[in-house]
Design a protein around this motif. Structure first.
Motif, PDB file in Angstrom:
ATOM      1  N   GLU A 275       0.838  -1.205   0.000  1.00 18.92           N
ATOM      2  CA  GLU A 275       0.000   0.000   0.000  1.00 18.92           C
ATOM      3  C   GLU A 275       0.872   1.255   0.000  1.00 18.92           C
ATOM      4  O   GLU A 275       0.592   2.220  -0.737  1.00 18.92           O
ATOM      5  CB  GLU A 275      -0.921  -0.024   1.228  1.00 18.92           C
ATOM      6  CG  GLU A 275      -2.010   1.038   1.226  1.00 18.92           C
ATOM      7  CD  GLU A 275      -1.543   2.360   1.830  1.00 18.92           C
ATOM      8  OE1 GLU A 275      -2.072   3.418   1.438  1.00 18.92           O
ATOM      9  OE2 GLU A 275      -0.636   2.309   2.695  1.00 18.92           O
ATOM     10  N   VAL A 276       1.954   1.242   0.785  1.00 21.34           N
ATOM     11  CA  VAL A 276       2.880   2.375   0.794  1.00 21.34           C
ATOM     12  C   VAL A 276       3.570   2.489  -0.564  1.00 21.34           C
ATOM     13  O   VAL A 276       3.735   3.595  -1.108  1.00 21.34           O
ATOM     14  CB  VAL A 276       3.924   2.216   1.916  1.00 21.34           C
ATOM     15  CG1 VAL A 276       4.964   3.335   1.845  1.00 21.34           C
ATOM     16  CG2 VAL A 276       3.251   2.206   3.278  1.00 21.34           C
ATOM     17  N   TYR A 277       3.956   1.357  -1.129  1.00 19.68           N
ATOM     18  CA  TYR A 277       4.610   1.345  -2.435  1.00 19.68           C
ATOM     19  C   TYR A 277       3.743   2.021  -3.484  1.00 19.68           C
ATOM     20  O   TYR A 277       4.223   2.879  -4.247  1.00 19.68           O
ATOM     21  CB  TYR A 277       4.903  -0.102  -2.838  1.00 19.68           C
ATOM     22  CG  TYR A 277       5.390  -0.277  -4.260  1.00 19.68           C
ATOM     23  CD1 TYR A 277       6.739  -0.235  -4.561  1.00 19.68           C
ATOM     24  CD2 TYR A 277       4.481  -0.494  -5.297  1.00 19.68           C
ATOM     25  CE1 TYR A 277       7.189  -0.404  -5.867  1.00 19.68           C
ATOM     26  CE2 TYR A 277       4.918  -0.658  -6.607  1.00 19.68           C
ATOM     27  CZ  TYR A 277       6.264  -0.609  -6.878  1.00 19.68           C
ATOM     28  OH  TYR A 277       6.698  -0.769  -8.167  1.00 19.68           O
ATOM     29  N   ARG A 278       2.479   1.663  -3.537  1.00 18.47           N
ATOM     30  CA  ARG A 278       1.592   2.232  -4.558  1.00 18.47           C
ATOM     31  C   ARG A 278       1.431   3.734  -4.375  1.00 18.47           C
ATOM     32  O   ARG A 278       1.446   4.494  -5.345  1.00 18.47           O
ATOM     33  CB  ARG A 278       0.232   1.536  -4.521  1.00 18.47           C
ATOM     34  CG  ARG A 278       0.239   0.121  -5.079  1.00 18.47           C
ATOM     35  CD  ARG A 278      -1.170  -0.330  -5.444  1.00 18.47           C
ATOM     36  NE  ARG A 278      -1.170  -1.651  -6.046  1.00 18.47           N
ATOM     37  CZ  ARG A 278      -1.490  -2.772  -5.406  1.00 18.47           C
ATOM     38  NH1 ARG A 278      -1.825  -2.710  -4.123  1.00 18.47           N
ATOM     39  NH2 ARG A 278      -1.474  -3.930  -6.018  1.00 18.47           N
ATOM     40  N   ARG A 279       1.286   4.173  -3.144  1.00 16.85           N
ATOM     41  CA  ARG A 279       1.165   5.611  -2.908  1.00 16.85           C
ATOM     42  C   ARG A 279       2.448   6.338  -3.316  1.00 16.85           C
ATOM     43  O   ARG A 279       2.407   7.424  -3.906  1.00 16.85           O
ATOM     44  CB  ARG A 279       0.848   5.886  -1.429  1.00 16.85           C
ATOM     45  CG  ARG A 279      -0.568   5.535  -1.031  1.00 16.85           C
ATOM     46  CD  ARG A 279      -0.939   6.162   0.304  1.00 16.85           C
ATOM     47  NE  ARG A 279      -0.255   5.548   1.431  1.00 16.85           N
ATOM     48  CZ  ARG A 279       0.599   6.179   2.220  1.00 16.85           C
ATOM     49  NH1 ARG A 279       0.899   7.454   1.990  1.00 16.85           N
ATOM     50  NH2 ARG A 279       1.171   5.550   3.237  1.00 16.85           N
TER      51      ARG A 279
ATOM     52  N   VAL B 170       4.663   5.400  -5.588  1.00 14.33           N
ATOM     53  CA  VAL B 170       4.778   5.418  -7.043  1.00 14.33           C
ATOM     54  C   VAL B 170       3.963   6.568  -7.627  1.00 14.33           C
ATOM     55  O   VAL B 170       4.416   7.274  -8.538  1.00 14.33           O
ATOM     56  CB  VAL B 170       4.332   4.076  -7.649  1.00 14.33           C
ATOM     57  CG1 VAL B 170       4.159   4.189  -9.157  1.00 14.33           C
ATOM     58  CG2 VAL B 170       5.344   2.985  -7.324  1.00 14.33           C
ATOM     59  N   ARG B 171       2.779   6.781  -7.094  1.00 12.34           N
ATOM     60  CA  ARG B 171       1.940   7.882  -7.607  1.00 12.34           C
ATOM     61  C   ARG B 171       2.603   9.234  -7.361  1.00 12.34           C
ATOM     62  O   ARG B 171       2.525  10.136  -8.196  1.00 12.34           O
ATOM     63  CB  ARG B 171       0.554   7.824  -6.971  1.00 12.34           C
ATOM     64  CG  ARG B 171      -0.276   6.614  -7.408  1.00 12.34           C
ATOM     65  CD  ARG B 171      -1.734   6.779  -7.043  1.00 12.34           C
ATOM     66  NE  ARG B 171      -1.976   6.766  -5.621  1.00 12.34           N
ATOM     67  CZ  ARG B 171      -2.222   5.668  -4.898  1.00 12.34           C
ATOM     68  NH1 ARG B 171      -2.239   4.483  -5.493  1.00 12.34           N
ATOM     69  NH2 ARG B 171      -2.436   5.735  -3.601  1.00 12.34           N
ATOM     70  N   VAL B 172       3.258   9.372  -6.223  1.00 11.35           N
ATOM     71  CA  VAL B 172       3.977  10.620  -5.941  1.00 11.35           C
ATOM     72  C   VAL B 172       5.142  10.791  -6.916  1.00 11.35           C
ATOM     73  O   VAL B 172       5.356  11.870  -7.476  1.00 11.35           O
ATOM     74  CB  VAL B 172       4.489  10.636  -4.483  1.00 11.35           C
ATOM     75  CG1 VAL B 172       5.400  11.844  -4.256  1.00 11.35           C
ATOM     76  CG2 VAL B 172       3.315  10.656  -3.505  1.00 11.35           C
ATOM     77  N   ALA B 173       5.896   9.717  -7.129  1.00  9.34           N
ATOM     78  CA  ALA B 173       7.071   9.789  -8.000  1.00  9.34           C
ATOM     79  C   ALA B 173       6.684  10.091  -9.439  1.00  9.34           C
ATOM     80  O   ALA B 173       7.401  10.817 -10.145  1.00  9.34           O
ATOM     81  CB  ALA B 173       7.844   8.471  -7.927  1.00  9.34           C
TER      82      ALA B 173
ATOM     83  N   GLN C 273      10.349   3.648  -2.714  1.00  6.34           N
ATOM     84  CA  GLN C 273      10.170   3.977  -1.301  1.00  6.34           C
ATOM     85  C   GLN C 273      10.528   5.427  -0.994  1.00  6.34           C
ATOM     86  O   GLN C 273      10.106   5.985   0.029  1.00  6.34           O
ATOM     87  CB  GLN C 273      11.012   3.036  -0.426  1.00  6.34           C
ATOM     88  CG  GLN C 273      12.462   3.437  -0.196  1.00  6.34           C
ATOM     89  CD  GLN C 273      13.321   3.443  -1.440  1.00  6.34           C
ATOM     90  OE1 GLN C 273      12.966   2.816  -2.430  1.00  6.34           O
ATOM     91  NE2 GLN C 273      14.447   4.145  -1.399  1.00  6.34           N
ATOM     92  N   ALA C 274      11.315   6.046  -1.874  1.00  6.13           N
ATOM     93  CA  ALA C 274      11.912   7.338  -1.549  1.00  6.13           C
ATOM     94  C   ALA C 274      10.904   8.432  -1.179  1.00  6.13           C
ATOM     95  O   ALA C 274      11.080   9.113  -0.168  1.00  6.13           O
ATOM     96  CB  ALA C 274      12.815   7.796  -2.688  1.00  6.13           C
ATOM     97  N   PRO C 275       9.839   8.655  -1.973  1.00  2.00           N
ATOM     98  CA  PRO C 275       8.916   9.747  -1.618  1.00  2.00           C
ATOM     99  C   PRO C 275       8.222   9.549  -0.276  1.00  2.00           C
ATOM    100  O   PRO C 275       7.858  10.528   0.379  1.00  2.00           O
ATOM    101  CB  PRO C 275       7.905   9.738  -2.773  1.00  2.00           C
ATOM    102  CG  PRO C 275       8.603   9.044  -3.897  1.00  2.00           C
ATOM    103  CD  PRO C 275       9.468   8.022  -3.240  1.00  2.00           C
ATOM    104  N   LEU C 276       8.017   8.298   0.126  1.00  2.00           N
ATOM    105  CA  LEU C 276       7.311   8.007   1.376  1.00  2.00           C
ATOM    106  C   LEU C 276       8.164   7.115   2.274  1.00  2.00           C
ATOM    107  O   LEU C 276       7.658   6.217   2.947  1.00  2.00           O
ATOM    108  CB  LEU C 276       5.959   7.337   1.083  1.00  2.00           C
ATOM    109  CG  LEU C 276       4.957   8.170   0.262  1.00  2.00           C
ATOM    110  CD1 LEU C 276       3.681   7.380   0.017  1.00  2.00           C
ATOM    111  CD2 LEU C 276       4.633   9.480   0.962  1.00  2.00           C
ATOM    112  N   GLU C 277       9.458   7.389   2.285  1.00  2.00           N
ATOM    113  CA  GLU C 277      10.371   6.561   3.068  1.00  2.00           C
ATOM    114  C   GLU C 277       9.986   6.543   4.548  1.00  2.00           C
ATOM    115  O   GLU C 277      10.036   5.500   5.207  1.00  2.00           O
ATOM    116  CB  GLU C 277      11.802   7.060   2.918  1.00  2.00           C
ATOM    117  CG  GLU C 277      12.815   6.197   3.655  1.00  2.00           C
ATOM    118  CD  GLU C 277      14.164   6.878   3.805  1.00  2.00           C
ATOM    119  OE1 GLU C 277      15.014   6.336   4.532  1.00  2.00           O
ATOM    120  OE2 GLU C 277      14.370   7.955   3.205  1.00  2.00           O
TER     121      GLU C 277
END
Length: 214
Positions: free
Chosen positions: A67-71, A73-76, A163-167
Motif C-alpha cells: 500500500e505504501v509502495y503504490r502511494r 509510485v503515484r507521488v514519484a 520507497q523514496a517519496p514516502l520513506e
C-alpha cells in the motif's frame, strides 16, 4: 541449486525483472539467506559494514508495504524529468516496454512473495559528497551482489526507488528508526518465469568510456 551460468553470463543477464516474476511460488528462506551471505562479502566503503537487509514475506506485512509502495509510485510519477533523462529512457525505443512492466508491477505488487529492502545506518539527506560516496559505496556493492546471487538461483529482482517519496511511512510500517537508518531501495523478489534472460541493448561504449581525460 544454482543455474549453470558463468560469471560473465550472470553479470550480463541480471535484468530488472517486473513482468516475469512468479507470483505463485514462495521463495524459500534458505535461498534468501544464501544471497545475503554472499552480499556480506561485497567490498565495503571505508570498511564500515553499516548496512542491513529487511526481508518481508508475511502476507499482512506485505500488504501494508504494498500500500505504501503504490502511494509512493503515484507521488514519484508526478515529478518532472529532465530532457537528458527522457533521452536515455527512450534509447532503443525501450521505454514503452519498461513502462508496461512498471505498470504491471504496480498492479501486482501485493502478490510478490518477498520484498527485500536494503538499509544503511546514518542518513545522507544533507551530507557532503564525500559522506554520501562512503555510504552509497558500501550499500550498493552489497545489494548488487545480492541481486547477482539471486539471478544465479533462478530468482528475479528489480532495484526500485519507489520507497523514496514516502520513506518515512515505509519505515514506520517496518519499525525502522527513520532518523538513524536510511531505506536505500525497494526490491521485489521472486522466482522468474523461465530463466532465459539475455543481455540488453545499452548505450554504446564510446558514449560512456573516457580515456585519460573527459
Amino acid at each position: 541449486m544454482t543455474l549453470p551460468l558463468s560469471a560473465d553470463e550472470v553479470l550480463s543477464t541480471t535484468r530488472a525483472v517486473r513482468k516475469r516474476l512468479d507470483l505463485t511460488r514462495p521463495v524459500p528462506r534458505r535461498l534468501i539467506e544464501e544471497c545475503v551471505d554472499l552480499a556480506t562479502q561485497a567490498p565495503t566503503g571505508r570498511n564500515r559494514q553499516r548496512w542491513h537487509f529487511l526481508v518481508v514475506t508475511d502476507k499482512d506485512r506485505r500488504a501494508a508495504v504494498a500500500e505504501v509502495y503504490r502511494r509512493a509510485v503515484r507521488v514519484a510519477e508526478a515529478a518532472p524529468l529532465s530532457s537528458r533523462d527522457l533521452q536515455r529512457m527512450n534509447a532503443h525505443g525501450s521505454w514503452p516496454r519498461i513502462a508496461a512492466g512498471v505498470d504491471y508491477l504496480y498492479q501486482h505488487i501485493h502478490q510478490v512473495p518477498a520484498f527485500v529492502i536494503p538499509a544503511v545506518e546514518g542518513r545522507t539527506d544533507r551530507a557532503s559528497v564525500a559522506e554520501q560516496a562512503g555510504t552509497w559505496g558500501s550499500i550498493l556493492p552489497a545489494v548488487w551482489s545480492f541481486m547477482l546471487a539471486a539471478r544465479a538461483r533462478g530468482l528475479g529482482t528489480v532495484w526500485t526507488t519507489a520507497q523514496a517519496p514516502l520513506e518515512r511511512d515505509l519505515a514506520r510500517v517496518l519499525g525502522v528508526p527513520y532518523d538513524q537508518v536510511m531505506l536505500a531501495a525497494f526490491i521485489p523478489l521472486a522466482f522468474t518465469l523461465g530463466t532465459n534472460f539475455r543481455p540488453a541493448q545499452r548505450v554504446p561504449r564510446d558514449q560512456v568510456l573516457h580515456w585519460d581525460s573527459w
